[in-house]
Design an enzyme around this catalytic site. Structure first.
Site, PDB file in Angstrom:
ATOM      1  N   THR A 116     100.857   1.477  25.248  1.00 16.39           N
ATOM      2  CA  THR A 116      99.769   0.522  25.043  1.00 16.39           C
ATOM      3  C   THR A 116      98.456   1.231  24.741  1.00 16.39           C
ATOM      4  OG1 THR A 116     100.824  -1.163  26.419  1.00 16.39           O
ATOM      5  CG2 THR A 116      98.425  -1.301  26.149  1.00 16.39           C
ATOM      6  N   THR A 136     104.666   1.172  33.525  1.00 10.20           N
ATOM      7  CA  THR A 136     104.526   2.447  34.195  1.00 10.20           C
ATOM      8  C   THR A 136     103.762   3.415  33.293  1.00 10.20           C
ATOM      9  OG1 THR A 136     106.639   3.299  33.341  1.00 10.20           O
ATOM     10  CG2 THR A 136     106.683   2.209  35.486  1.00 10.20           C
ATOM     11  N   GLY A 151     105.538   5.009  30.318  1.00  4.44           N
ATOM     12  CA  GLY A 151     106.160   4.078  29.400  1.00  4.44           C
ATOM     13  C   GLY A 151     105.163   3.128  28.776  1.00  4.44           C
ATOM     14  N   CYS A 152     105.025   1.950  29.389  1.00  6.24           N
ATOM     15  CA  CYS A 152     104.213   0.905  28.779  1.00  6.24           C
ATOM     16  C   CYS A 152     102.724   1.209  28.775  1.00  6.24           C
ATOM     17  CB  CYS A 152     104.496  -0.422  29.476  1.00  6.24           C
ATOM     18  SG  CYS A 152     106.224  -0.946  29.295  1.00  6.24           S
ATOM     19  N   ILE A 153     102.238   1.960  29.777  1.00 10.58           N
ATOM     20  CA  ILE A 153     100.822   2.331  29.769  1.00 10.58           C
ATOM     21  C   ILE A 153     100.540   3.295  28.628  1.00 10.58           C
ATOM     22  CG2 ILE A 153      98.976   3.472  31.050  1.00 10.58           C
ATOM     23  CD1 ILE A 153      99.745   0.695  32.111  1.00 10.58           C
TER      24      ILE A 153
END
Length: 216
Positions: free
Chosen positions: A155, A147, A150-152
Protein backbone atom coordinates in the site's frame (compact mmCIF):
# COMPACT_ATOMS: atom_id res chain seq x y z
CA UNK A 1 23.15 -4.61 10.84
CA UNK A 2 20.18 -2.27 10.55
CA UNK A 3 22.37 0.71 11.40
CA UNK A 4 24.90 -0.36 8.78
CA UNK A 5 22.20 -0.80 6.16
CA UNK A 6 20.60 2.53 6.97
CA UNK A 7 23.97 4.25 6.77
CA UNK A 8 24.67 2.55 3.46
CA UNK A 9 21.35 3.71 2.05
CA UNK A 10 22.00 7.30 3.13
CA UNK A 11 25.50 7.27 1.70
CA UNK A 12 24.04 6.16 -1.63
CA UNK A 13 21.47 8.94 -1.72
CA UNK A 14 18.40 7.09 -0.41
CA UNK A 15 16.01 8.07 2.35
CA UNK A 16 15.12 11.69 1.71
CA UNK A 17 12.06 12.70 3.72
CA UNK A 18 8.78 13.52 1.99
CA UNK A 19 7.05 15.16 4.92
CA UNK A 20 3.35 15.64 5.44
CA UNK A 21 1.36 17.51 2.84
CA UNK A 22 -1.46 19.98 3.32
CA UNK A 23 -4.34 17.50 3.50
CA UNK A 24 -3.65 14.17 5.26
CA UNK A 25 -5.88 11.21 6.04
CA UNK A 26 -5.48 8.14 8.24
CA UNK A 27 -5.54 4.83 6.36
CA UNK A 28 -6.05 1.71 8.49
CA UNK A 29 -5.13 -1.36 6.47
CA UNK A 30 -6.75 -4.73 7.29
CA UNK A 31 -6.99 -4.33 11.07
CA UNK A 32 -9.11 -7.46 11.29
CA UNK A 33 -9.71 -10.45 13.55
CA UNK A 34 -7.84 -12.93 11.34
CA UNK A 35 -4.57 -11.72 12.85
CA UNK A 36 -5.83 -11.79 16.46
CA UNK A 37 -7.88 -14.96 16.90
CA UNK A 38 -6.15 -18.11 18.11
CA UNK A 39 -6.46 -20.90 15.57
CA UNK A 40 -6.49 -18.56 12.59
CA UNK A 41 -3.76 -19.44 10.06
CA UNK A 42 -2.90 -15.73 9.95
CA UNK A 43 -2.56 -15.34 13.73
CA UNK A 44 0.30 -13.00 14.61
CA UNK A 45 1.56 -11.17 17.73
CA UNK A 46 0.04 -7.85 16.72
CA UNK A 47 -2.05 -6.81 19.72
CA UNK A 48 0.16 -3.82 20.48
CA UNK A 49 0.09 -2.71 16.84
CA UNK A 50 -3.70 -2.92 16.78
CA UNK A 51 -3.92 -0.82 19.93
CA UNK A 52 -1.58 1.77 18.41
CA UNK A 53 -3.59 1.78 15.18
CA UNK A 54 -6.76 2.37 17.20
CA UNK A 55 -5.05 5.31 18.94
CA UNK A 56 -4.08 6.80 15.57
CA UNK A 57 -7.59 6.33 14.21
CA UNK A 58 -9.02 8.00 17.29
CA UNK A 59 -6.63 10.93 16.98
CA UNK A 60 -7.53 11.32 13.33
CA UNK A 61 -11.21 11.49 14.15
CA UNK A 62 -10.64 14.01 16.92
CA UNK A 63 -8.64 16.18 14.54
CA UNK A 64 -11.39 15.99 11.94
CA UNK A 65 -9.22 14.18 9.40
CA UNK A 66 -10.69 11.63 7.00
CA UNK A 67 -10.23 8.08 8.29
CA UNK A 68 -10.37 5.28 5.77
CA UNK A 69 -10.28 1.51 6.26
CA UNK A 70 -9.50 -1.49 4.11
CA UNK A 71 -10.58 -5.09 4.37
CA UNK A 72 -10.09 -8.21 2.27
CA UNK A 73 -13.09 -10.17 1.00
CA UNK A 74 -13.47 -12.98 -1.51
CA UNK A 75 -16.49 -14.60 -3.03
CA UNK A 76 -17.06 -18.24 -2.05
CA UNK A 77 -14.36 -20.32 -3.71
CA UNK A 78 -12.05 -17.34 -3.99
CA UNK A 79 -11.88 -17.10 -7.78
CA UNK A 80 -11.64 -13.30 -7.47
CA UNK A 81 -8.37 -13.75 -5.56
CA UNK A 82 -6.54 -15.09 -8.60
CA UNK A 83 -2.95 -16.20 -8.11
CA UNK A 84 -2.75 -14.45 -4.75
CA UNK A 85 -5.23 -16.98 -3.34
CA UNK A 86 -3.28 -19.77 -5.03
CA UNK A 87 -0.02 -18.56 -3.52
CA UNK A 88 -1.46 -18.14 0.01
CA UNK A 89 -4.19 -20.73 0.75
CA UNK A 90 -4.61 -19.20 4.24
CA UNK A 91 -6.42 -16.29 2.60
CA UNK A 92 -9.51 -18.51 2.64
CA UNK A 93 -10.26 -16.90 6.01
CA UNK A 94 -11.40 -13.83 4.08
CA UNK A 95 -14.17 -15.54 2.15
CA UNK A 96 -17.48 -13.75 2.59
CA UNK A 97 -19.22 -14.76 5.79
CA UNK A 98 -16.09 -15.60 7.75
CA UNK A 99 -15.98 -13.76 11.10
CA UNK A 100 -12.18 -13.61 10.80
CA UNK A 101 -12.62 -10.92 8.18
CA UNK A 102 -14.43 -8.64 10.63
CA UNK A 103 -12.72 -5.52 11.94
CA UNK A 104 -10.89 -5.71 15.26
CA UNK A 105 -12.59 -4.24 18.30
CA UNK A 106 -11.58 -0.63 18.78
CA UNK A 107 -10.39 -0.21 15.20
CA UNK A 108 -13.62 -0.55 13.27
CA UNK A 109 -15.08 2.06 10.94
CA UNK A 110 -17.91 4.30 12.03
CA UNK A 111 -20.96 4.99 9.87
CA UNK A 112 -20.00 7.28 7.03
CA UNK A 113 -16.30 6.39 7.02
CA UNK A 114 -14.89 4.94 3.83
CA UNK A 115 -14.26 1.19 3.68
CA UNK A 116 -12.29 -0.12 0.71
CA UNK A 117 -12.71 -3.82 -0.05
CA UNK A 118 -9.73 -5.37 -1.78
CA UNK A 119 -8.55 -8.76 -3.01
CA UNK A 120 -4.80 -8.18 -3.18
CA UNK A 121 -2.09 -6.79 -0.95
CA UNK A 122 -2.17 -3.15 -2.02
CA UNK A 123 -5.13 -1.04 -0.97
CA UNK A 124 -4.85 0.65 -4.38
CA UNK A 125 -4.79 -2.39 -6.67
CA UNK A 126 -8.14 -2.79 -8.41
CA UNK A 127 -9.94 -0.46 -5.97
CA UNK A 128 -11.38 3.05 -5.96
CA UNK A 129 -9.00 4.29 -3.25
CA UNK A 130 -6.87 6.58 -5.43
CA UNK A 131 -9.97 8.20 -6.93
CA UNK A 132 -11.52 8.64 -3.49
CA UNK A 133 -8.40 10.33 -2.09
CA UNK A 134 -8.03 12.56 -5.13
CA UNK A 135 -11.68 13.62 -5.10
CA UNK A 136 -11.33 14.53 -1.42
CA UNK A 137 -8.18 16.57 -2.04
CA UNK A 138 -6.07 14.28 0.14
CA UNK A 139 -2.33 14.35 -0.55
CA UNK A 140 -0.92 12.34 2.38
CA UNK A 141 -1.86 9.03 4.01
CA UNK A 142 -0.77 8.04 7.50
CA UNK A 143 -0.70 4.28 7.12
CA UNK A 144 -1.25 1.79 9.92
CA UNK A 145 -2.37 -1.81 10.11
CA UNK A 146 -1.37 -5.31 9.08
CA UNK A 147 0.94 -6.72 8.00
CA UNK A 148 4.11 -4.67 7.55
CA UNK A 149 5.81 -6.95 5.03
CA UNK A 150 2.64 -7.51 3.02
CA UNK A 151 -0.28 -5.13 2.73
CA UNK A 152 1.44 -2.20 4.45
CA UNK A 153 4.47 -2.38 2.19
CA UNK A 154 2.37 -2.82 -0.96
CA UNK A 155 0.00 0.00 0.00
CA UNK A 156 2.79 2.44 0.87
CA UNK A 157 4.61 1.70 -2.37
CA UNK A 158 1.48 2.18 -4.45
CA UNK A 159 0.57 5.35 -2.56
CA UNK A 160 3.85 6.88 -3.68
CA UNK A 161 3.30 5.67 -7.24
CA UNK A 162 -0.15 7.27 -7.27
CA UNK A 163 1.22 10.61 -6.08
CA UNK A 164 0.29 10.46 -2.39
CA UNK A 165 2.78 10.97 0.44
CA UNK A 166 2.94 7.74 2.46
CA UNK A 167 3.74 8.12 6.16
CA UNK A 168 4.01 4.64 7.69
CA UNK A 169 3.52 4.58 11.46
CA UNK A 170 6.00 2.16 13.05
CA UNK A 171 4.27 0.99 16.24
CA UNK A 172 0.86 1.01 14.54
CA UNK A 173 1.92 -1.68 12.07
CA UNK A 174 2.62 -5.31 12.89
CA UNK A 175 3.85 -8.58 11.43
CA UNK A 176 4.44 -12.24 12.22
CA UNK A 177 7.99 -11.51 13.36
CA UNK A 178 9.71 -8.35 14.57
CA UNK A 179 12.57 -8.92 12.12
CA UNK A 180 10.20 -8.79 9.16
CA UNK A 181 8.65 -5.60 10.52
CA UNK A 182 11.98 -3.85 11.03
CA UNK A 183 13.52 -4.94 7.72
CA UNK A 184 10.53 -3.75 5.71
CA UNK A 185 10.31 -0.42 7.52
CA UNK A 186 14.01 0.14 6.90
CA UNK A 187 13.56 -0.45 3.18
CA UNK A 188 10.32 1.53 2.96
CA UNK A 189 11.96 4.48 4.67
CA UNK A 190 14.84 4.35 2.23
CA UNK A 191 12.81 4.12 -0.97
CA UNK A 192 9.08 4.67 -0.77
CA UNK A 193 7.79 6.30 2.41
CA UNK A 194 8.54 8.24 5.55
CA UNK A 195 8.50 6.06 8.66
CA UNK A 196 7.16 7.84 11.74
CA UNK A 197 6.99 6.80 15.36
CA UNK A 198 3.53 6.73 16.87
CA UNK A 199 4.33 9.88 18.87
CA UNK A 200 5.43 11.68 15.71
CA UNK A 201 2.30 10.57 13.88
CA UNK A 202 0.01 11.65 16.72
CA UNK A 203 1.74 15.03 16.87
CA UNK A 204 1.32 15.41 13.11
CA UNK A 205 -2.37 14.56 13.29
CA UNK A 206 -3.03 16.85 16.24
CA UNK A 207 -1.44 19.70 14.33
CA UNK A 208 -4.48 19.62 12.06
CA UNK A 209 -7.00 19.84 14.90
CA UNK A 210 -9.60 22.63 14.59
CA UNK A 211 -8.12 25.86 15.82
CA UNK A 212 -4.54 24.64 15.48
CA UNK A 213 -4.05 25.49 11.82
CA UNK A 214 -2.21 23.28 9.37
CA UNK A 215 0.35 20.83 10.72
CA UNK A 216 3.57 22.06 9.16
Amino acid sequence: MSDDLAAGYRASGFGRGLGCGRSPAVLAVDVVRAYLVDGSPLRAPVEDAVAAAAALVGAGRTAGLPVLFTRVAYRPGGADGGLFRLKIPALRVFEEGSPLGDFAEGAAPRPGETVVTKQYASAFHGTSLAATLTASGIDTVLICGLTTSGCIRATATDALQHGFRPLVVDEACGDRDRRLHEANLLDLGAKYADVLSLDEALSTVRGFSPGRGEGH
